[in-house]
Design a protein around this motif. Structure first.
Motif, PDB file in Angstrom:
ATOM      1  N   ASN A   1      -2.109  -3.518  -1.010  1.00 17.02           N
ATOM      2  CA  ASN A   1      -1.013  -4.471  -1.208  1.00 17.02           C
ATOM      3  C   ASN A   1      -0.192  -4.651   0.068  1.00 17.02           C
ATOM      4  O   ASN A   1       0.191  -5.766   0.413  1.00 17.02           O
ATOM      5  CB  ASN A   1      -0.113  -4.030  -2.362  1.00 17.02           C
ATOM      6  CG  ASN A   1      -0.746  -4.294  -3.704  1.00 17.02           C
ATOM      7  OD1 ASN A   1      -1.561  -5.197  -3.845  1.00 17.02           O
ATOM      8  ND2 ASN A   1      -0.385  -3.504  -4.687  1.00 17.02           N
TER       9      ASN A   1
ATOM     10  N   ASP B   1      -2.577   5.376  -4.240  1.00 12.19           N
ATOM     11  CA  ASP B   1      -2.429   5.322  -2.777  1.00 12.19           C
ATOM     12  C   ASP B   1      -3.222   4.152  -2.207  1.00 12.19           C
ATOM     13  O   ASP B   1      -2.728   3.399  -1.370  1.00 12.19           O
ATOM     14  CB  ASP B   1      -2.934   6.613  -2.117  1.00 12.19           C
ATOM     15  CG  ASP B   1      -2.122   7.843  -2.465  1.00 12.19           C
ATOM     16  OD1 ASP B   1      -0.915   7.694  -2.747  1.00 12.19           O
ATOM     17  OD2 ASP B   1      -2.704   8.941  -2.447  1.00 12.19           O
TER      18      ASP B   1
ATOM     19  N   LYS C   1      -4.331   1.451  -3.816  1.00 18.18           N
ATOM     20  CA  LYS C   1      -3.800   0.174  -4.293  1.00 18.18           C
ATOM     21  C   LYS C   1      -2.555  -0.227  -3.499  1.00 18.18           C
ATOM     22  O   LYS C   1      -2.398  -1.383  -3.106  1.00 18.18           O
ATOM     23  CB  LYS C   1      -3.478   0.278  -5.781  1.00 18.18           C
ATOM     24  CG  LYS C   1      -3.204  -1.036  -6.428  1.00 18.18           C
ATOM     25  CD  LYS C   1      -3.148  -0.896  -7.936  1.00 18.18           C
ATOM     26  CE  LYS C   1      -2.907  -2.257  -8.543  1.00 18.18           C
ATOM     27  NZ  LYS C   1      -2.954  -2.223  -9.986  1.00 18.18           N
ATOM     28  N   LYS C   2      -1.682   0.742  -3.218  1.00 18.72           N
ATOM     29  CA  LYS C   2      -0.467   0.462  -2.444  1.00 18.72           C
ATOM     30  C   LYS C   2      -0.825   0.050  -1.009  1.00 18.72           C
ATOM     31  O   LYS C   2      -0.259  -0.899  -0.470  1.00 18.72           O
ATOM     32  CB  LYS C   2       0.437   1.693  -2.420  1.00 18.72           C
ATOM     33  CG  LYS C   2       1.744   1.452  -1.733  1.00 18.72           C
ATOM     34  CD  LYS C   2       2.652   2.657  -1.819  1.00 18.72           C
ATOM     35  CE  LYS C   2       3.957   2.384  -1.122  1.00 18.72           C
ATOM     36  NZ  LYS C   2       4.862   3.538  -1.193  1.00 18.72           N
TER      37      LYS C   2
END
Length: 56
Positions: free
Chosen positions: A46, A40, A42-43
């Motif tokens: 990004n 979650d 990391k997304k």
């Protein structure tokens, strides 16, 4: 107030594990009320980097 070099670096850059630990301590959850996972986070990072490429 005297700061260590690690504290100074933490204000600039935090590893994913330290971010997750702080989110857990602050009891911040997802919209569904679940604990935020590594994926979650990391997304989200990004997505933020794509929307705001000059903010680092």
């Amino acid at each position: 107030m005297i700061r260590t070099s690690e504290e100074a670096l933490d204000n600039i850059f935090l590893p994913y594990n330290k971010i997750l630990n702080r989110l857990h301590l602050l009891e911040i959850t997802t919209k569904q009320g679940k604990e935020i996972s590594y994926m979650d986070l990391k997304k989200a990072i990004n997505v933020m980097l794509k929307k705001h490429p000059t903010c680092r």
